[in-house]
Scaffold this motif. Structure first.
Motif, mmCIF file in Angstrom:
data_model
loop_
_atom_site.group_PDB
_atom_site.id
_atom_site.type_symbol
_atom_site.label_atom_id
_atom_site.label_comp_id
_atom_site.label_asym_id
_atom_site.label_seq_id
_atom_site.Cartn_x
_atom_site.Cartn_y
_atom_site.Cartn_z
ATOM 1 N N SER A 38 41.217 -66.806 15.443
ATOM 2 C CA SER A 38 39.876 -67.108 14.962
ATOM 3 C C SER A 38 39.107 -67.931 15.989
ATOM 4 N N SER A 44 41.610 -68.365 10.131
ATOM 5 C CA SER A 44 41.046 -67.285 9.321
ATOM 6 C C SER A 44 41.476 -65.913 9.833
ATOM 7 N N LEU A 45 42.043 -65.869 11.052
ATOM 8 C CA LEU A 45 42.540 -64.605 11.604
ATOM 9 C C LEU A 45 43.811 -64.915 12.394
ATOM 10 N N CYS A 97 36.143 -53.032 12.697
ATOM 11 C CA CYS A 97 35.904 -54.334 12.070
ATOM 12 C C CYS A 97 36.249 -55.469 13.027
ATOM 13 N N ASP A 98 35.757 -56.650 12.699
ATOM 14 C CA ASP A 98 35.944 -57.808 13.573
ATOM 15 C C ASP A 98 37.415 -58.167 13.749
ATOM 16 N N ALA A 99 38.224 -57.988 12.694
ATOM 17 C CA ALA A 99 39.648 -58.302 12.805
ATOM 18 C C ALA A 99 40.288 -57.495 13.921
ATOM 19 N N ALA A 117 43.687 -61.172 8.112
ATOM 20 C CA ALA A 117 42.389 -61.817 7.879
ATOM 21 C C ALA A 117 42.492 -62.608 6.584
ATOM 22 N N SER A 119 40.261 -65.277 5.847
ATOM 23 C CA SER A 119 39.008 -65.946 5.522
ATOM 24 C C SER A 119 38.349 -65.313 4.310
ATOM 25 N N LEU A 124 35.199 -59.898 8.325
ATOM 26 C CA LEU A 124 36.301 -59.823 9.282
ATOM 27 C C LEU A 124 37.066 -58.512 9.179
ATOM 28 N N CYS A 125 37.209 -57.985 7.978
ATOM 29 C CA CYS A 125 38.087 -56.826 7.810
ATOM 30 C C CYS A 125 37.410 -55.618 7.164
ATOM 31 N N ARG A 181 27.478 -60.099 11.841
ATOM 32 C CA ARG A 181 28.771 -60.223 12.537
ATOM 33 C C ARG A 181 28.622 -61.284 13.634
#
Length: 297
Positions: A38, A44-45, A97-99, A117, A119, A124-125, A181
């Motif tokens: 994260s 959170s990740l 996705c951000d993850a 993920a 959070s 994030l996912c 994002r």
């Protein structure tokens, strides 16, 4: 696999033991490392390494990525992806996705991991292409392997190509910010500012050098200001205030920097500082609706 003998006494004795000490034979089959991916280091990740990669080299933004998503599990035990799915994308563009974006940047070819993920931020996912909706129960765990990647090396581009690439990256970051994002957008701005230093972007001599330098300064200033906007969205008000102050030391009276420093000061409860910056902003731009709105607050 390695093994050893461990002698236990006192409170470390196995439950129900009647001897003053016990000797345990311990075998270690595998050690799995866990990393906090994260951006704010708030767990959170998380990445748990299942298998090390083939080399130390890792992808950069703009690298071409081939990843196998073996399965995806939701926090309530439901299976979101049940069988391996091969996904190809360009790192940093927000195509996944951000993850996954943050995960692959930390991986080596052949590495297998579980990225979780945790959070409350579903962004994030969320990945509709994989069937992961905003209603998926957190934490969401991605089991994946980095199959291949084609490195992107900005250093090999010509001066004009570098500036075009930097402008494109800035535009992508702006789009990601508008989509909410923010962490991924912030990474873009941070990395781009690093390229300006590391590659001396746009500052080299040659034909049209002055025009390139002007363009480079424009992109760099926009990245710095937009990075402050990301910090505000992430509620990192201290860093936002400090970054805005540094910018204003170099560019006194910049309206956007004044507004963003005032917003950070407001978030920190530094009301006198916020009022001072907003009054200065309204002296420079009397018609600033944002400035008047924030001052009224």
């Amino acid at each position: 696999c390695s093994s050893d003998l461990v002698t236990c006494t006192g409170k470390w004795l196995p439950e129900g033991s009647t001897s003053p000490q016990a000797v345990l034979s311990v075998e270690v089959h595998e050690i799995r490392k866990t990393f906090d991916l994260s951006p704010q280091q708030d767990k959170s990740l998380l990445k748990k390494q299942l298998q090390v990669g083939e080399s130390w080299e890792q992808p950069e933004d703009s690298s071409k990525i081939d990843v196998s998503i073996e399965k995806v599990l939701a926090g309530d035990g439901s299976v979101l992806v049940s069988s391996p799915v091969d996904v190809s994308f360009i790192a940093g563009r927000g195509e996944v996705c951000d993850a996954l974006e943050f995960a692959v940047r930390s991986m080596c070819k052949g590495e297998r991991v579980v990225v979780t993920a945790t959070s409350a931020s579903y962004i994030l996912c969320q990945d509709l292409r994989l069937g992961i909706s905003p209603t998926a129960v957190l934490p969401v765990a991605f089991h994946l392997r980095l199959c291949e990647f084609e490195p992107f090396e900005a250093a090999r581009l010509g001066e004009e190509e570098r500036l075009s690439w930097a402008q494109e990256r800035k535009d992508v970051a702006g789009r990601l910010f508008k989509e909410g994002r923010v962490m991924l957008a912030a990474r873009h701005y941070h990395n781009l500012l690093g390229y300006f230093v590391g590659l001396d972007l746009g500052m080299r001599d040659g034909e049209h050098a002055e025009a390139r330098r002007a363009k480079a300064r424009e992109i760099k200033q926009a990245c710095r200001l937009n990075s402050i906007a990301c910090l505000l969205k992430l509620e990192d008000f201290t860093k936002a205030r400090d970054a805005a102050t540094q910018f204003l030391n170099e560019h006194p009276g910049n309206p956007k920097a004044l507004y963003r420093r005032a917003s950070a000061a407001l978030g920190l409860g530094e009301f006198d500082d916020a009022v001072r910056d907003l009054r200065r902003l309204l002296e420079l731009e009397p018609g600033s609706a944002e400035g008047r709105r924030l001052l009224a607050e």
